[in-house]
Design an enzyme around this catalytic site. Structure first.
Site, short mmCIF file in Angstrom:
data_model
loop_
_atom_site.label_atom_id
_atom_site.label_comp_id
_atom_site.label_asym_id
_atom_site.label_seq_id
_atom_site.Cartn_x
_atom_site.Cartn_y
_atom_site.Cartn_z
N PHE A 29 11.85 17.02 -2.61
CA PHE A 29 10.66 16.57 -3.32
C PHE A 29 10.74 15.05 -3.48
O PHE A 29 11.46 14.55 -4.34
CB PHE A 29 10.55 17.24 -4.69
CG PHE A 29 9.14 17.30 -5.19
CD1 PHE A 29 8.37 16.14 -5.24
CD2 PHE A 29 8.57 18.49 -5.58
CE1 PHE A 29 7.06 16.18 -5.67
CE2 PHE A 29 7.25 18.53 -6.02
CZ PHE A 29 6.51 17.38 -6.07
N VAL A 30 10.02 14.34 -2.63
CA VAL A 30 10.13 12.88 -2.63
C VAL A 30 8.91 12.20 -3.28
O VAL A 30 7.79 12.68 -3.15
CB VAL A 30 10.33 12.31 -1.20
CG1 VAL A 30 11.75 12.55 -0.74
CG2 VAL A 30 9.33 12.89 -0.22
N ARG B 60 3.76 6.79 -7.76
CA ARG B 60 3.29 6.19 -6.50
C ARG B 60 3.73 4.73 -6.36
O ARG B 60 3.91 4.24 -5.26
CB ARG B 60 1.76 6.24 -6.40
CG ARG B 60 1.18 7.63 -6.21
CD ARG B 60 -0.27 7.52 -5.74
NE ARG B 60 -1.02 8.74 -5.92
CZ ARG B 60 -1.12 9.72 -5.02
NH1 ARG B 60 -0.47 9.63 -3.89
NH2 ARG B 60 -1.85 10.79 -5.24
N LYS C 157 8.50 15.98 7.68
CA LYS C 157 9.30 17.14 7.25
C LYS C 157 9.15 18.21 8.32
O LYS C 157 8.33 19.11 8.21
CB LYS C 157 8.76 17.69 5.92
CG LYS C 157 9.28 17.00 4.69
CD LYS C 157 8.83 17.77 3.45
CE LYS C 157 9.30 17.09 2.17
NZ LYS C 157 8.77 17.77 0.96
N GLY D 299 -1.82 8.73 -0.61
CA GLY D 299 -0.39 8.60 -0.34
C GLY D 299 0.01 7.49 0.62
O GLY D 299 1.10 6.93 0.52
N ASP E 277 3.32 10.81 -4.63
CA ASP E 277 3.24 11.15 -6.05
C ASP E 277 3.77 12.54 -6.38
O ASP E 277 3.98 13.38 -5.52
CB ASP E 277 1.78 11.11 -6.50
CG ASP E 277 1.00 12.35 -6.03
OD1 ASP E 277 1.13 12.70 -4.83
OD2 ASP E 277 0.31 12.99 -6.83
N ASP F 20 3.69 17.46 6.60
CA ASP F 20 4.40 18.58 5.99
C ASP F 20 4.10 19.84 6.83
O ASP F 20 4.69 20.04 7.88
CB ASP F 20 3.91 18.67 4.54
CG ASP F 20 4.72 19.59 3.66
OD1 ASP F 20 5.63 20.23 4.16
OD2 ASP F 20 4.43 19.68 2.46
N GLU G 212 -0.52 7.97 7.93
CA GLU G 212 -0.24 8.97 6.89
C GLU G 212 1.12 8.72 6.26
O GLU G 212 2.03 8.20 6.91
CB GLU G 212 -0.23 10.37 7.51
CG GLU G 212 -1.46 11.18 7.24
CD GLU G 212 -1.61 11.66 5.81
OE1 GLU G 212 -1.05 11.04 4.88
OE2 GLU G 212 -2.30 12.67 5.61
C1 PRP Z 1 -0.35 14.85 1.29
C2 PRP Z 1 -0.10 13.86 2.42
C3 PRP Z 1 -0.82 14.46 3.57
C4 PRP Z 1 -0.70 15.95 3.33
C5 PRP Z 1 0.43 16.48 4.16
O1 PRP Z 1 -1.55 14.53 0.68
O2 PRP Z 1 -0.57 12.58 2.11
O3 PRP Z 1 -2.18 14.09 3.59
O4 PRP Z 1 -0.40 16.12 1.93
O5 PRP Z 1 0.54 17.86 4.02
P1 PRP Z 1 0.23 18.87 5.22
O6 PRP Z 1 0.95 18.38 6.45
O7 PRP Z 1 0.80 20.16 4.70
O8 PRP Z 1 -1.25 18.94 5.40
P2 PRP Z 1 -1.98 15.01 -0.77
O9 PRP Z 1 -2.96 16.13 -0.64
O10 PRP Z 1 -0.75 15.27 -1.60
O11 PRP Z 1 -2.80 13.77 -1.33
P3 PRP Z 1 -2.35 12.25 -1.64
O12 PRP Z 1 -2.18 11.54 -0.31
O13 PRP Z 1 -3.49 11.70 -2.43
O14 PRP Z 1 -1.05 12.28 -2.44
#
Ligand code: PRP
Length: 179
Positions: free
Chosen positions: A151-152, A164, A130, A43, A158, A102, A98
């Site tokens: 939902f962004v 992406r 968030k 991400g 993604d 979330d 990052e």
């Molecule tokens: C997303 C984002 C963070 C994590 C945040 O990764 O990039 O790593 O989730 O969520 P949290 O605060 O609840 O832990 P994802 O697993 O979707 O993988 P990606 O980066 O490959 O899209």
């Protein structure tokens, strides 16, 4: 705008300006140092690339792939590392980059892990925050945008590995992820 987006939340220009502003602030903090900039794939890829190009201090680049699997569940367990760093973080000043914070599961665990491995310092830089979703006690040191629980997608983010490469952050239409 992509047909699956309801509206654009952050335009290319807003992203460009804010990322530069944050990068210049971070750059000042590391004067005289050589931080290890750790991107959390996938991400963060576009944010990371834009962010590092505003840094004037010498940096080393490294990446991790972690699983936020367990996020939101009662027993979250440990962070699952799918690809670890190439570099030893012992004694290093680390900047984690990052795309989004979330629940906070990923960054809370990652920060603890890197400190446990002997990093001299760990700073967290996020593109999106968030706040209302937070379940773990962690906050970014630098954050570009606080956002609502929408939902962004785009600018690295993604849905099912799609969107992406959109150059902006868009809000996905409900019917796309609810069907
Ligand atoms: C997303 C984002 C963070 C994590 C945040 O990764 O990039 O790593 O989730 O969520 P949290 O605060 O609840 O832990 P994802 O697993 O979707 O993988 P990606 O980066 O490959 O899209």
């Amino acid at each position: 705008m992509h047909k699956d987006c309801e509206r654009i939340m952050l335009t290319e220009e807003q992203l460009r300006e804010r990322v530069k502003e944050i990068a210049l602030q971070v750059d000042k903090v590391y004067e005289g140092k050589r931080p290890l900039v750790v991107g959390i794939l996938k991400g963060s890829i576009i944010f990371y690339a834009d962010f590092i190009r505003h840094l004037t201090v010498p940096v080393e680049l490294d990446f991790m792939v972690v699983s936020s699997y367990g996020s939101g569940t009662v027993s979250s367990g440990k962070l699952k590392i799918k690809k670890d760093l190439d570099r030893d973080v012992k004694g290093r000043d680390v900047i984690i980059v990052e795309d989004i914070i979330d629940s906070g599961f990923t960054l809370a665990n990652l920060k603890a892990l890197l400190l446990e491995r002997g990093a001299a310092s760990v700073m967290i830089v996020t593109l999106l925050n968030k706040k209302e979703r937070r379940e773990y006690d962690i906050a970014p040191d630098y954050n570009c945008f606080d956002i609502e629980n929408e939902f962004v997608v785009g600018y690295g983010l993604d849905y099912n590995e799609m969107y992406r490469s959109l150059p902006y952050i868009g809000i996905l239409k409900r019917n796309v992820y609810e069907k």
